[in-house]
Every structure is written in C-alpha cells, then in structure tokens.
Motif scaffolding. Structure first.
Motif, PDB file in Angstrom:
ATOM      1  N   ALA A  24      43.648  10.806   9.740  1.00  7.18           N
ATOM      2  CA  ALA A  24      42.897  12.047   9.534  1.00  7.18           C
ATOM      3  C   ALA A  24      42.068  12.043   8.250  1.00  7.18           C
ATOM      4  O   ALA A  24      41.312  12.972   7.999  1.00  7.18           O
ATOM      5  CB  ALA A  24      43.840  13.248   9.555  1.00  7.18           C
ATOM      6  N   GLY A  25      42.228  11.026   7.426  1.00 11.85           N
ATOM      7  CA  GLY A  25      41.395  10.924   6.236  1.00 11.85           C
ATOM      8  C   GLY A  25      41.913  11.690   5.035  1.00 11.85           C
ATOM      9  O   GLY A  25      41.251  11.759   4.012  1.00 11.85           O
TER      10      GLY A  25
ATOM     11  N   ARG B 240      35.786  12.770   7.375  1.00  7.09           N
ATOM     12  CA  ARG B 240      37.187  13.161   7.592  1.00  7.09           C
ATOM     13  C   ARG B 240      37.808  13.736   6.325  1.00  7.09           C
ATOM     14  O   ARG B 240      37.670  13.136   5.266  1.00  7.09           O
ATOM     15  CB  ARG B 240      38.029  11.944   7.993  1.00  7.09           C
ATOM     16  N   GLY B 241      38.527  14.837   6.449  1.00  7.66           N
ATOM     17  CA  GLY B 241      39.142  15.430   5.266  1.00  7.66           C
ATOM     18  C   GLY B 241      38.217  16.409   4.566  1.00  7.66           C
ATOM     19  O   GLY B 241      38.659  17.188   3.721  1.00  7.66           O
ATOM     20  N   GLY B 242      36.913  16.367   4.903  1.00  6.69           N
ATOM     21  CA  GLY B 242      35.971  17.363   4.417  1.00  6.69           C
ATOM     22  C   GLY B 242      35.681  17.283   2.928  1.00  6.69           C
ATOM     23  O   GLY B 242      36.080  16.352   2.234  1.00  6.69           O
ATOM     24  N   LEU B 243      34.950  18.300   2.466  1.00 12.54           N
ATOM     25  CA  LEU B 243      34.545  18.359   1.059  1.00 12.54           C
ATOM     26  C   LEU B 243      35.751  18.293   0.125  1.00 12.54           C
ATOM     27  O   LEU B 243      35.723  17.604  -0.900  1.00 12.54           O
ATOM     28  CB  LEU B 243      33.774  19.672   0.819  1.00 12.54           C
ATOM     29  N   THR B 245      38.785  16.948   0.379  1.00 17.09           N
ATOM     30  CA  THR B 245      39.410  15.641   0.206  1.00 17.09           C
ATOM     31  C   THR B 245      38.485  14.692  -0.545  1.00 17.09           C
ATOM     32  O   THR B 245      38.924  13.937  -1.426  1.00 17.09           O
ATOM     33  CB  THR B 245      39.797  15.061   1.584  1.00 17.09           C
ATOM     34  N   THR B 246      37.194  14.738  -0.219  1.00 16.40           N
ATOM     35  CA  THR B 246      36.239  13.853  -0.884  1.00 16.40           C
ATOM     36  C   THR B 246      36.170  14.152  -2.378  1.00 16.40           C
ATOM     37  O   THR B 246      36.142  13.234  -3.207  1.00 16.40           O
ATOM     38  CB  THR B 246      34.854  14.008  -0.237  1.00 16.40           C
ATOM     39  N   LEU B 247      36.150  15.432  -2.750  1.00 17.81           N
ATOM     40  CA  LEU B 247      36.121  15.771  -4.182  1.00 17.81           C
ATOM     41  C   LEU B 247      37.398  15.296  -4.874  1.00 17.81           C
ATOM     42  O   LEU B 247      37.363  14.833  -6.014  1.00 17.81           O
ATOM     43  CB  LEU B 247      35.930  17.281  -4.370  1.00 17.81           C
ATOM     44  N   ASN B 248      38.532  15.393  -4.184  1.00 16.68           N
ATOM     45  CA  ASN B 248      39.772  14.901  -4.777  1.00 16.68           C
ATOM     46  C   ASN B 248      39.733  13.391  -4.986  1.00 16.68           C
ATOM     47  O   ASN B 248      40.240  12.882  -5.992  1.00 16.68           O
ATOM     48  CB  ASN B 248      40.974  15.296  -3.913  1.00 16.68           C
ATOM     49  N   MET B 341      43.625  26.095  -6.586  1.00 15.48           N
ATOM     50  CA  MET B 341      43.611  24.645  -6.460  1.00 15.48           C
ATOM     51  C   MET B 341      43.044  24.270  -5.100  1.00 15.48           C
ATOM     52  O   MET B 341      43.343  24.908  -4.099  1.00 15.48           O
ATOM     53  CB  MET B 341      45.043  24.105  -6.519  1.00 15.48           C
ATOM     54  N   VAL B 342      42.247  23.218  -5.078  1.00 12.20           N
ATOM     55  CA  VAL B 342      41.766  22.666  -3.813  1.00 12.20           C
ATOM     56  C   VAL B 342      42.424  21.303  -3.668  1.00 12.20           C
ATOM     57  O   VAL B 342      42.094  20.367  -4.391  1.00 12.20           O
ATOM     58  CB  VAL B 342      40.233  22.532  -3.819  1.00 12.20           C
ATOM     59  N   ASP B 343      43.380  21.214  -2.758  1.00  9.39           N
ATOM     60  CA  ASP B 343      44.187  20.005  -2.657  1.00  9.39           C
ATOM     61  C   ASP B 343      43.607  19.069  -1.594  1.00  9.39           C
ATOM     62  O   ASP B 343      42.684  19.414  -0.864  1.00  9.39           O
ATOM     63  CB  ASP B 343      45.624  20.386  -2.301  1.00  9.39           C
ATOM     64  N   TRP B 344      44.165  17.873  -1.519  1.00 11.16           N
ATOM     65  CA  TRP B 344      43.844  16.924  -0.447  1.00 11.16           C
ATOM     66  C   TRP B 344      44.226  17.551   0.886  1.00 11.16           C
ATOM     67  O   TRP B 344      45.131  18.371   0.968  1.00 11.16           O
ATOM     68  CB  TRP B 344      44.668  15.648  -0.578  1.00 11.16           C
ATOM     69  N   LEU B 345      43.552  17.110   1.938  1.00 12.66           N
ATOM     70  CA  LEU B 345      43.998  17.449   3.286  1.00 12.66           C
ATOM     71  C   LEU B 345      45.400  16.885   3.490  1.00 12.66           C
ATOM     72  O   LEU B 345      45.664  15.733   3.195  1.00 12.66           O
ATOM     73  CB  LEU B 345      43.052  16.820   4.325  1.00 12.66           C
ATOM     74  N   THR B 346      46.288  17.726   3.978  1.00 14.99           N
ATOM     75  CA  THR B 346      47.636  17.271   4.307  1.00 14.99           C
ATOM     76  C   THR B 346      47.794  17.386   5.812  1.00 14.99           C
ATOM     77  O   THR B 346      47.361  18.365   6.408  1.00 14.99           O
ATOM     78  CB  THR B 346      48.682  18.150   3.598  1.00 14.99           C
ATOM     79  N   GLY B 347      48.423  16.419   6.429  1.00 12.94           N
ATOM     80  CA  GLY B 347      48.574  16.428   7.882  1.00 12.94           C
ATOM     81  C   GLY B 347      47.220  16.232   8.527  1.00 12.94           C
ATOM     82  O   GLY B 347      46.316  15.636   7.955  1.00 12.94           O
ATOM     83  N   GLU B 348      47.042  16.728   9.709  1.00 16.81           N
ATOM     84  CA  GLU B 348      45.775  16.526  10.403  1.00 16.81           C
ATOM     85  C   GLU B 348      45.257  17.878  10.831  1.00 16.81           C
ATOM     86  O   GLU B 348      45.913  18.620  11.527  1.00 16.81           O
ATOM     87  CB  GLU B 348      45.955  15.622  11.621  1.00 16.81           C
ATOM     88  N   GLN B 349      44.047  18.177  10.376  1.00 20.29           N
ATOM     89  CA  GLN B 349      43.449  19.435  10.782  1.00 20.29           C
ATOM     90  C   GLN B 349      42.744  19.246  12.114  1.00 20.29           C
ATOM     91  O   GLN B 349      42.923  20.036  13.030  1.00 20.29           O
ATOM     92  CB  GLN B 349      42.467  19.903   9.700  1.00 20.29           C
TER      93      GLN B 349
END
Lengths: 354, 354
Positions: A24-25, B240-243, B245-248, B341-349
């Motif tokens: 999922a990235g 994947r993971g969106g803005l 996750t990429t910023l993280n 806080m804007v965290d990493w994507l966790t699991g799968e959206q």
C-alpha cells in the motif's frame, strides 16, 4: 539523524505472511523495504531511497560504447526447483539478455508482484537468492518496486527485472550479423532447465535429479569478445522455445539459413531419457545458462578455445554453420544421415518455464 | 529478404483471447509481437529485434549528467477507469519516477504478465493507450517481454515498466536536499486518481464523474528546473500513501520537519465530498499526475510562476515549509487553527491503486 518510522514489531520471517498493506506504500511497505530488501541487496544506489536510482555513466561510453536495456517478466512455476528458483533466475535471465546484446551488464531493477498470504519465509529465501546471484555476478539491484494483489489474483510471486549495460566498443553483435560460412556453437548441454522445472512441477522422480542450468553468462561473453573481437557476430541465449526457435529467429533476422548436425548437439543422457519419456524434443526445451555463439570461420578456433576454457562453456560444441538460403530455413542432418526442417516452436511445449 | 514465420491466420482482435502459447516464446509469441506490439510502439530500437535494445548515450552525459533508472509494477484494479487505464498509467508512472529524480526520461521497457483468456481486444486497447502515452511524452518503449499465466493465476494484465533517464547536469534533486526554510508546493488537486479508481471499482456513481489525474510530469519538471536551477531541492510524486506518506518520507530522508496548512491544500469539491462519504482522507489518497516541489525560499516565486504557467501545474498551491525538527515530524495547521500530526499511512486505505 532521521528518525525511522516506529514499527510495532519486526517482520516475522518464521510464520508471517504478506498482506495487502505491504503493497500500500505506507508504513508496512517501508518496513518490508527496510527489513528485507535493503539488507539483502545492500548497495549505495538503493540507499539513495528515491523513486529512481542515479548512477555514473560507464567508462566504455568514452570509447564509443552504446547503452543497452533489456527486461524480463519471470513467472516460473514452481517457484523453487532443482538447481535454482525464481529469484536467481530473474537475475540471471536479465543479465543474460543484456550480455547477449554484446554488452557488459551494469545494473538491475526488480519489481515484485506478490500474492496476499505468501509466506515471508519464502519471500526472504527468494530475495536472498536474488541478492546472492546479483553479488556473484557483480551486477547490483539498484531500484525496485513491490505490489501486492489479493489471494487468488496472482500465483505466489512474479518478478520483473530490467538490466542496463554498455556495449563492447567497436563491436556489433546481433542477429543480423550472421553470414554464410559463419560457424555456430552452443556452450553446453540442452534442455536441462526445462526438464528440471517440469520434473519438479509434475513431481517426477528420475534416477538422477536433473538440475536447472540457470547461470549468468556475462563473464563468458566477455571472454568470447576478448578472444574473437569483431569475428563474433551473434550471441543469443536459447530460453523459451529452445535452440530451435532461437536459431529460427537468427535465420529470420540475418536472412540466412542455418544447418545443424544432430550428432553434435550436446544433451545430457538423463535429460534425453526424460525427454523421451515425456514426449519432449530437447531442441525446443528452455535453457537458462547456455548461449549460442555465431562467429566468422577465421575466429572459430579462438571462440571454441574460449568456450572450453570457461566453467560455463566446458560442454561447448560446434553444432553447425550459417548458409545462404533466401528462405531462411533451419535444417538438421539427423543421426541417420537424413535432413529435416527445424521449425519454430508451435503452441506451448512447456508453459511457465521462466 | 527475411521470411516471416507464416501464421495460419492473423490475430483475431475482435473475439480472440490470449492463450498459453502466446507466452511460450514460439510462433504465437512472435505473432503477438509482430501484429500487436511492434505496430503500436513502432520505433527503431524495438525493430532491432534483439533480447535487449541498444541506444546512444544522451548528450547531457558530456556536461556531467548521471544516469537514472526507475521501475514500477502496475496492478491497478479495475484495469480501465475514468480518465485512464493500466496502459497509460504504467507509462506515466515510470516517466514520473525518473523525472522526480531530477532527470530527463529517455526510454522505457515494458513487461506484461497476462492471464490466459484475457480478451485480445482489451489487450490491444491497453497497448494502444501505452503507445499513445509514450508518443505524447516523447519517451519510446524500446524493449519488452510477455508472459502468460494460467486462468486464475493472475488478474487480467499486470505491466511492469522501467525507465532510464539522465539527470539535469549540476543539479542534485532528492529527499535529502530539503532544508529548514524551504517552501513546499503541490502542483494541483489531491486525491483525484484514488477516488476515480475506487469509484469505478465499487461502481459508485457521484453527480460528477471523478477522473484520474494520470499524466506524465517530465515537461513540468523541465520547466521547474529551468526556472529555479539549484534552488529546486526535492521533487516527488505523491502516489501510493498520498501526500502525507510522501512528506513523511522526505522528512525522514532530510532529517527535517515539515509544516503544512490544511486551508492551502487543493482538493476538488467532488473529491472532498466523495472522501467524506467513503471515510477517506484525501491526504492519504494516491495521485498519478501531481508533484511536490520543495525549493529554497529565494526560488519560491519562480517555482510558483513556472508551476502556474504549465497546464499540469495550473492548480498549484504553496502548502507549507520545511522546519528544523530532529524528530522529523510532519504537522498540519488545521482549518480550525489547531495543529495535528500527519503520520505515515498505516495499513491499507486503497489497495491496487496503481
């Protein structure tokens, strides 16, 4: 300085399985990269951590070398077979495709499509096998991608690898260079890979275990280039479709015919026996560690010597010659003194062999 | 001069289907290449007909440019969605990965893993979409591979693409270059791709059709490089993971924190409405035609101007700044004046979004 994302627990390589989140990235993908791929493939390019890997141009470019790109999807079934597995096969196969273009392989990329539920232990085995093949060959895996598909939408793991290389300056090695009078060599026994995979898939037990010949052929290619220089005209690895199909491709590209001699074709006795039992023709069975070399007659002695001096060319045989033939036929003198046409593979003899 | 293998009949692109023989490397594989891939991708490199494609080194190497390699496996489901399909997505995605490394994309390879029984008509649609995307981008597909897996062992078609490019000489654009004080831009609205794919997959009908933003961003990158030169520090496409996750990822690589402003985030009203309905956060939804650009404050005006002047950057917004933060946190000022806080994507959206 940078903090790592904090994983609740390390990946469980004993009993864990791939789930959708690993593709999922997000955090789970990052963990898979950090705990599996990065340590196994460990190199400075992968450590850049970018979407792509940046590398310095190879020195051969200054002498007129050209760049080469080759790609392969690998879907072999079963994933583990005698003599190899999907992992090392995916490294060898693409290194060989680059090398057969008359090039020195430089770097590889790898992309994984993994079925949900695939055991992490098997994935680690595959990745370690890739890493070992890559280290042994001196061709690092510098960038990659991982996707996960739902259970039932894949088949364990598929691996696509792409290789970049640089040609040997001043040489033109490709199917169009074959000329009437050229000599055709094969570097060793035919059919080992296909029969090994098939016997594993069908749970066939022969007296001797037949092992895949999967191997990286680039150092053999370097030796052939050093020995024959511009006398070396064509290199090709007879994978899917076997020797017969590969020779037909070369005949088509060069506009020549090819004559081969059945008595000269090297086939291991156990492979020959297995092929007879299974109704297979070793001429059409895939190889993963063999090459066809076609050279000018003046270079033939040097090519033969270089083949026999290399561990992967010890079983090399001179199997035939290129002839003038506007029809581009491949023909074989049989053991019994007759001649028969050797056609392209039609239909599928052995699916999912690489 | 060369004779072609004689096919009994041409491929039936109306009612025909892929069978195992199309992946076996023999006559059927050759026919698929000759009647589908070659005419669609038509270029001199593919016409070499070798295992790999040979190409000349790009002129930027003489000015100190480096080579770049990026790869992606594409497994998007469904294969056709509003605004695009697997074919053009696989071209855009890899062009973008090369471009985000601060490089000019040169060439692509493509490998196909096709499920037995897949309609030839759909395969042709995909291949034509790839060809169109590749032609429009000026980045040819120069080599490829096709494998077929049994029905039930795949999911229609998977496409892995690899790109090779050359960096803009003298520039270092990567996640480690972000510095406190740098300005963060996004090139347009967030979440369009993920919501478009999801709505197609779940057969959701909204008042307005939401279309994927899939696009090749390399010409936008070229404009940003021309405008900002070494003032341009980081480029990344938030897939994947969106803005979030990429910023993280960038925060982690640079060892800095990033502050963004929720009011500045561009989200189309229909995407926002769909996200609310579906319980998705647009910060974590994948994009396929947007980039994040991080630049020195002195270059911010020029970067903004270049973004707004390009068709793919018209909706660009300045969304935040890089800050000194040893913890590498990404934080967001909310619409209501608070901070979260804007965290990493966790699991799968959203699985299988690209």
């Amino acid at each position: 300085m940078a903090t790592r994302p904090r994983y609740i627990r390390p990946l469980d390589f004993k009993a864990g399985r791939i789930d959708m989140s690993h593709g999922a990235g997000g955090r789970a993908s990052a963990q898979l990269i950090e705990e599996l791929f990065m340590p196994a493939f460990a190199n400075e390019w992968l450590a850049q951590g970018h979407d792509g890997a940046t590398f310095a141009p190879p020195p051969e470019l200054a002498q007129g070398g050209q760049l080469v790109m080759a790609t392969d999807a690998h879907v072999v079934s079963p994933i583990f077979f005698p003599g190899g597995d999907l992992g090392c096969l995916s490294v060898h196969g693409t290194i060989n495709d680059v090398a057969m273009s008359g090039a020195r392989p430089l770097y590889l990329s790898a992309s994984f499509i993994i079925e949900e539920g695939y055991p992490l232990s098997d994935l680690r085995r595959l990745v370690q096998s890739m890493a070992q093949a890559s280290h042994e060959a001196g061709v690092p895996i510098i960038t990659g991608d991982t996707k996960v598909v739902e259970q039932g939408k894949g088949d364990g793991v598929f691996i696509s690898t792409t290789g970049v290389g640089v040609t040997y300056p001043g040489l033109r090695i490709d199917g169009r260079q074959a000329q009437p009078g050229d000599v055709v060599f094969v570097s060793g026994t035919l059919g080992d890979h296909g029969v090994a995979v098939l016997s594993q898939r069908e749970s066939l037990a022969f007296e001797t275990t037949i092992c895949s010949d999967t191997a990286a052929l680039h150092t053999l290619v370097a030796d052939l280039v050093a020995a024959a220089g511009p006398g070396l005209h064509v290199l090709r690895d007879p994978t899917r479709g076997g020797l017969a199909t590969t020779l037909n491709e070369i005949a088509q590209q060069s506009g020549c015919g090819i004559h081969i001699d059945e008595r000269a074709l090297p086939v291991a006795p156990e492979v020959e026996a297995a092929c007879e039992l299974l109704g297979l023709d070793p001429l059409y069975v895939a190889n993963e560690g063999k090459l066809i070399a076609i050279c000018a007659p003046q270079a033939a002695a040097r090519v033969q010597e270089a083949l026999l001096a290399h561990p992967l060319g010890r079983g090399a045989q001179r199997i035939g010659e290129v002839v003038a033939d506007a029809q581009c036929f491949v023909q074989m003198r049989t053991r019994f003194g007759g001649t028969r046409m050797v056609d392209w593979l039609t239909g599928e003899q052995l699916p999912r062999i690489c």
